[in-house]
Design a protein around this motif. Structure first.
Motif, short mmCIF file in Angstrom:
data_model
loop_
_atom_site.label_atom_id
_atom_site.label_comp_id
_atom_site.label_asym_id
_atom_site.label_seq_id
_atom_site.Cartn_x
_atom_site.Cartn_y
_atom_site.Cartn_z
N SER A 201 -9.37 -8.25 -9.12
CA SER A 201 -8.21 -8.23 -10.02
C SER A 201 -7.27 -7.08 -9.69
O SER A 201 -6.04 -7.24 -9.70
CB SER A 201 -8.67 -8.12 -11.48
N GLU A 202 -7.84 -5.90 -9.35
CA GLU A 202 -7.00 -4.76 -9.00
C GLU A 202 -6.20 -5.02 -7.73
O GLU A 202 -5.04 -4.62 -7.61
CB GLU A 202 -7.86 -3.51 -8.84
N THR A 203 -6.82 -5.72 -6.78
CA THR A 203 -6.12 -6.05 -5.54
C THR A 203 -4.95 -6.98 -5.81
O THR A 203 -3.84 -6.80 -5.28
CB THR A 203 -7.09 -6.68 -4.53
N LEU A 204 -5.18 -8.00 -6.65
CA LEU A 204 -4.09 -8.90 -6.99
C LEU A 204 -2.95 -8.16 -7.69
O LEU A 204 -1.77 -8.36 -7.38
CB LEU A 204 -4.59 -10.03 -7.90
N ARG A 205 -3.31 -7.29 -8.64
CA ARG A 205 -2.27 -6.56 -9.36
C ARG A 205 -1.44 -5.70 -8.41
O ARG A 205 -0.22 -5.61 -8.53
CB ARG A 205 -2.88 -5.70 -10.46
N SER A 206 -2.10 -5.07 -7.46
CA SER A 206 -1.38 -4.21 -6.53
C SER A 206 -0.49 -4.99 -5.58
O SER A 206 0.42 -4.44 -4.96
CB SER A 206 -2.38 -3.35 -5.72
N GLY A 207 -0.74 -6.30 -5.47
CA GLY A 207 0.04 -7.12 -4.54
C GLY A 207 1.25 -7.78 -5.14
O GLY A 207 1.96 -8.53 -4.45
N ARG A 208 1.52 -7.52 -6.42
CA ARG A 208 2.62 -8.23 -7.09
C ARG A 208 3.98 -7.99 -6.44
O ARG A 208 4.83 -8.86 -6.41
CB ARG A 208 2.67 -7.82 -8.56
N GLU A 209 4.18 -6.80 -5.93
CA GLU A 209 5.48 -6.47 -5.33
C GLU A 209 5.40 -6.32 -3.81
O GLU A 209 6.34 -5.83 -3.19
CB GLU A 209 6.03 -5.18 -5.95
N VAL A 210 4.30 -6.74 -3.23
CA VAL A 210 4.11 -6.55 -1.79
C VAL A 210 4.91 -7.58 -1.00
O VAL A 210 4.81 -8.78 -1.24
CB VAL A 210 2.61 -6.64 -1.42
N ARG A 211 5.69 -7.09 -0.08
CA ARG A 211 6.37 -7.92 0.92
C ARG A 211 6.30 -7.16 2.23
O ARG A 211 6.57 -5.96 2.27
CB ARG A 211 7.83 -8.16 0.54
N PHE A 212 5.96 -7.85 3.31
CA PHE A 212 5.95 -7.19 4.61
C PHE A 212 7.33 -7.35 5.22
O PHE A 212 7.75 -8.46 5.57
CB PHE A 212 4.88 -7.76 5.53
N THR A 213 8.05 -6.25 5.35
CA THR A 213 9.43 -6.29 5.84
C THR A 213 9.67 -5.39 7.04
O THR A 213 10.81 -5.25 7.48
CB THR A 213 10.39 -5.89 4.70
N ASP A 214 8.61 -4.76 7.55
CA ASP A 214 8.76 -3.81 8.65
C ASP A 214 8.59 -4.50 10.00
O ASP A 214 7.79 -5.42 10.14
CB ASP A 214 7.73 -2.69 8.54
N THR A 215 9.31 -4.01 10.97
CA THR A 215 9.12 -4.50 12.32
C THR A 215 7.93 -3.77 12.95
O THR A 215 7.54 -2.69 12.49
CB THR A 215 10.37 -4.31 13.18
N ILE A 216 7.35 -4.37 13.97
CA ILE A 216 6.25 -3.75 14.71
C ILE A 216 6.67 -3.71 16.17
O ILE A 216 7.02 -4.74 16.75
CB ILE A 216 4.94 -4.55 14.55
N THR A 217 6.63 -2.54 16.74
CA THR A 217 7.07 -2.39 18.12
C THR A 217 5.95 -1.80 18.97
O THR A 217 5.07 -1.11 18.47
CB THR A 217 8.29 -1.46 18.21
#
Length: 283
Positions: A201-217
């Motif tokens: 449940s804690e993992t789900l709550r922490s993911g509410r605003e998660v978006r991966f927007t960074d580039t990887i180089t």
């Protein structure tokens, strides 16, 4: 054989001791495999025998999943904490920037490790973090329903349901496109793992605003998506390609959200191709 490693993790509250369960088999360059939320390392079993011929394969139970204990009190089940734990794990196992592959939450963690330049390549299978808010709410609702069902079923009921193919379909069709291929024993084990996962449940709550927007180089990145993914729908792979324009985007025909069981040969090949030495990567 299962093993456990103990190591210290730097945290805002000072170093904390962490233990993780893992298995390690094979020879070659190291490849760390990370599962999704509420799952366990055995989800990789269908592909490990093929991978182990060419890779030193390390399958990890994430904190609070499988045989790994929960995070020490006060630590959050968020991306920075879990990434720090995995970085410390690699150091404890003597892994110098291993290849890493992950599925779902594990795919997002693999991408985070790649962003932080802690690994030499990333392969992400249906990674979390490329959703719209509506898609995230849908996925979280489905995951919470699966968790509640798993927690309410006594183990004997799970065992009885898992024997026939139709029962395995009822239990796992959300994540597998071909649930009948999963063995009854594996379905029972992963249903119990979902029911008992600490920090779910804690993992789900922490993911509410998660978006991966960074580039990887600087490292090879592969993103692969099952054409029959019912949890994180395939169009999210197109978004991943926009965020990571240099990544290799691979379609997994006929595969669901957890593709390793649906087409082990295809997934093993994607993982091996994605974890080739940087010097041998094609442009």
């Amino acid at each position: 054989m299962s093993a456990t490693v103990s190591f210290e993790v730097p945290t805002p509250r000072g170093p904390r001791t962490m233990n993780l369960a893992y298995t390690r088999v094979g020879t070659g360059e190291p490849l760390v495999l990370l599962h999704g939320i509420g799952h366990h390392r055995q989800v990789w079993d269908p592909v490990v025998p093929v991978l182990a011929v060419e890779r030193d394969v390390i399958c990890v139970d994430l904190p609070g999943c499988g045989e790994s204990p929960a995070l020490p009190g006060g630590l959050a089940y968020d991306l920075p904490t879990t990434t720090a734990v995995l970085g410390a794990l690699c150091e404890a196992l003597g892994l110098d920037r291993p290849h890493v592959a992950g599925n779902s939450l594990g795919g997002l963690l693999a991408l985070q490790l790649g962003r932080d330049r802690l690994v030499r390549s990333v392969t992400a299978l249906s990674p979390a973090g490329f959703w719209s808010q509506a898609e995230r709410r849908y996925a979280f609702t489905v995951l919470m329903a699966m968790r509640q069902i798993a927690r309410r079923m006594p183990p004997p009921v799970v065992e009885a349901l898992a024997r026939p193919a139709v029962g395995r379909t009822l239990l796992t069709s959300t994540i597998y496109a071909r649930p009948g291929r999963r063995s009854p024993e594996a379905v029972v084990a992963e249903t119990l793992a979902l029911a008992r996962a600490q920090g779910f449940s804690e993992t789900l709550r922490s993911g509410r605003e998660v978006r991966f927007t960074d580039t990887i180089t600087g490292i090879p990145v592969t993103v692969a998506w099952g054409s029959r993914d019912r949890l994180l729908v395939p169009r999210q792979g197109i978004r991943a390609k926009y965020v990571l324009p240099k990544a290799r985007l691979v379609r997994l025909p006929g595969c669901g959200h957890v593709p390793m069981n649906d087409d082990p040969a295809l997934v093993a090949r994607v993982l091996l191709d994605g974890s080739r030495s940087v010097a041998t990567q094609t442009p």
